[in-house]
Scaffold this active site. Structure first.
Site, mmCIF file in Angstrom:
data_model
loop_
_atom_site.group_PDB
_atom_site.id
_atom_site.type_symbol
_atom_site.label_atom_id
_atom_site.label_comp_id
_atom_site.label_asym_id
_atom_site.label_seq_id
_atom_site.Cartn_x
_atom_site.Cartn_y
_atom_site.Cartn_z
ATOM 1 N N GLU A 230 38.605 32.278 32.601
ATOM 2 C CA GLU A 230 37.790 31.985 33.748
ATOM 3 C C GLU A 230 36.779 30.620 33.571
ATOM 4 O OE1 GLU A 230 35.963 36.179 32.488
ATOM 5 O OE2 GLU A 230 37.730 36.631 33.565
ATOM 6 N N HIS B 24 39.035 30.023 28.013
ATOM 7 C CA HIS B 24 39.211 31.009 28.592
ATOM 8 C C HIS B 24 39.518 30.948 29.891
ATOM 9 C CE1 HIS B 24 38.483 35.172 30.621
ATOM 10 N NE2 HIS B 24 38.712 35.821 29.279
ATOM 11 N N GLU C 25 46.373 35.679 27.453
ATOM 12 C CA GLU C 25 45.831 36.392 28.272
ATOM 13 C C GLU C 25 46.458 36.143 29.693
ATOM 14 O OE1 GLU C 25 41.443 37.350 27.117
ATOM 15 O OE2 GLU C 25 41.485 35.345 28.446
ATOM 16 N N LYS D 240 31.754 39.171 28.842
ATOM 17 C CA LYS D 240 31.627 38.119 30.008
ATOM 18 C C LYS D 240 30.105 38.058 30.240
ATOM 19 C CE LYS D 240 36.438 39.183 30.911
ATOM 20 N NZ LYS D 240 37.544 38.944 31.970
ATOM 21 N N SER E 281 43.306 43.720 30.521
ATOM 22 C CA SER E 281 43.401 45.041 31.098
ATOM 23 C C SER E 281 43.688 45.938 29.848
ATOM 24 C CB SER E 281 44.294 45.093 31.935
ATOM 25 O OG SER E 281 43.919 44.620 33.228
ATOM 26 N N GLY F 270 41.292 42.425 34.341
ATOM 27 C CA GLY F 270 40.656 42.868 35.332
ATOM 28 C C GLY F 270 41.038 44.187 35.900
ATOM 29 N N ASN G 194 34.798 40.880 24.773
ATOM 30 C CA ASN G 194 34.375 39.859 25.539
ATOM 31 C C ASN G 194 33.620 40.363 26.586
ATOM 32 O OD1 ASN G 194 33.779 37.650 27.005
ATOM 33 N ND2 ASN G 194 35.916 37.240 27.716
HETATM 34 P P1 13P Z 1 40.142 42.492 31.229
HETATM 35 O O1 13P Z 1 39.934 43.285 29.938
HETATM 36 O O2 13P Z 1 38.696 42.953 32.019
HETATM 37 O O3 13P Z 1 41.295 42.530 31.987
HETATM 38 O O4 13P Z 1 39.633 41.231 30.685
HETATM 39 C C1 13P Z 1 40.410 40.464 29.712
HETATM 40 C C2 13P Z 1 39.941 39.435 29.400
HETATM 41 O O5 13P Z 1 39.582 38.376 30.070
HETATM 42 C C3 13P Z 1 39.244 39.301 28.074
HETATM 43 O O6 13P Z 1 38.782 37.976 27.449
#
Ligand code: 13P
Length: 251
Positions: free
Chosen positions: A97, A95, A165, A10, A210, A171, A8
Site C-alpha cells: 500500500e 508494504h 504479500e 493499517k 487474507s 483484503g 497490521n
Molecule cells: P489482509 O489480511 O486484509 O488481506 O491484509 C494483508 C496485509 O496487507 C497485511 O500487511
C-alpha cells in the site's frame, strides 16, 4: 519455534478509544498463546500511548512505515529513531500500500539499511500485484529483494524478516494456495542464499494476504512459512482471537 504473527492495523480503528479496546482484547488473547510471538503495528499516532502503557513482554510493536533520514524537513514523516523511542522494535518496509503511493525499490533499500542501523528489525514486504502465467512475478519479487537488500551486510541479513504479500490476494477471504506459497518461499530463500550463501537460510519468511482463522493452519503446515502478517482480521478482536487460538492449539 514460535509462530510470528504481525497484526497490521493499517489506518484503523478510527478513534484512539477503539484502538485501546482492540489492544486490550488482543492482549488478553495473546497472553494465552505462548507459542505465538505477536507484533502489533498500529497507526503511528497511537503507537506511543499503546506501547508506553503496556507493561507485559508478550507483545512487541512495529511502526507501519518510517523515513530513512534521521531528521530534517520532512513534513508528515516519522523517523525510525522516533518510532524506536516510543516503543517500536520493528518497522514495516515497502508494504504494497506504500508502494502503490510511490515507494520505490530503492527507497525500501534505504529504509532497510536505516532500520538495521538503529538496531531494529525491518519487516520487508514484497509481492507482485498480479500473477501471469509467464512467471514475470518471479522477476518482480527477485528485483524487490535484491534492491532492498543491496546494502545489507552478511552479518545483518539474518535480522531481516521477509513478508511475502501477493497483492492480488490482499483484503479478501481467499489466500494463495499453500502449495504456491511453498514454491514462493523456496524462490525467496534461493534468491537470498544466492547473494549471501548459507546464512541466507536463517531469514524468516512470513505470508500475508487474507489470512484468517479458516486458512491459517493449512498455510502454516504446508506453506513453508514462519508466520503471518494479518490485515483486516487483526482489527476484528473475535476473529483475531480465533485465529491466534487455532495457531496455539494446533501447532
Ligand atoms: P489482509 O489480511 O486484509 O488481506 O491484509 C494483508 C496485509 O496487507 C497485511 O500487511
Amino acid at each position: 519455534m514460535k509462530t510470528i504473527v504481525v497484526a497490521n492495523w493499517k489506518m484503523n480503528p478510527p478513534t484512539f478509544r477503539e484502538a485501546r479496546k482492540l489492544f486490550e482484547a488482543t492482549k488478553k488473547t495473546a497472553e494465552k498463546c505462548p507459542k505465538i510471538s505477536l507484533i502489533i503495528a498500529p497507526p503511528a499516532i497511537y503507537l506511543h500511548a499503546l506501547a508506553s502503557n503496556y507493561r507485559g513482554k508478550k507483545i512487541s510493536f512495529a511502526t507501519q512505515n518510517a523515513h530513512a533520514e534521521a531528521n530534517g524537513a520532512f513534513t508528515g514523516e516519522t523517523s525510525i529513531a522516533q518510532a524506536r523511542d516510543v516503543g517500536a522494535e520493528y518497522v514495516l518496509v515497502g508494504h504494497s500500500e506504500r508502494r502503490a503511493m510511490g515507494e520505490t525499490n530503492e527507497a525500501t533499500g534505504k529504509k532497510v539499511s536505516a532500520v538495521l542501523a538503529q538496531k531494529m528489525t525491518p519487516i520487508l514486504c514484497v509481492g507482485e500485484t498480479k500473477r501471469e502465467s509467464s512467471g514475470e512475478y518471479l522477476d518482480i519479487v527477485g528485483e524487490q529483494l535484491r534492491t532492498a537488500l543491496a546494502d545489507v551486510a552478511p552479518a545483518k541479513i539474518s535480522k531481516v524478516i521477509i513478508a511475502y504479500e501477493p497483492v492480488w490476494a490482499i483484503g479478501g477471504e481467499t489466500t494463495m494456495s499453500p502449495r504456491d506459497m511453498h514454491s514462493m518461499a523456496i524462490f525467496i530463500r534461493k534468491t537470498i542464499v544466492g547473494i549471501y550463501g548459507d546464512i541466507g537460510h536463517s531469514v524468516k519468511i512470513l505470508y500475508g494476504a487474507s489470512v484468517g482463522e479458516k486458512n491459517v493452519l493449512e498455510m502454516l503446515r504446508e506453506g513453508n512459512v514462519r508466520g503471518f502478517i494479518v490485515g483486516h482480521v487483526s482489527t476484528d478482536p473475535e476473529r483475531f482471537a480465533t485465529l491466534l487460538k487455532v495457531i496455539q492449539n494446533e501447532t
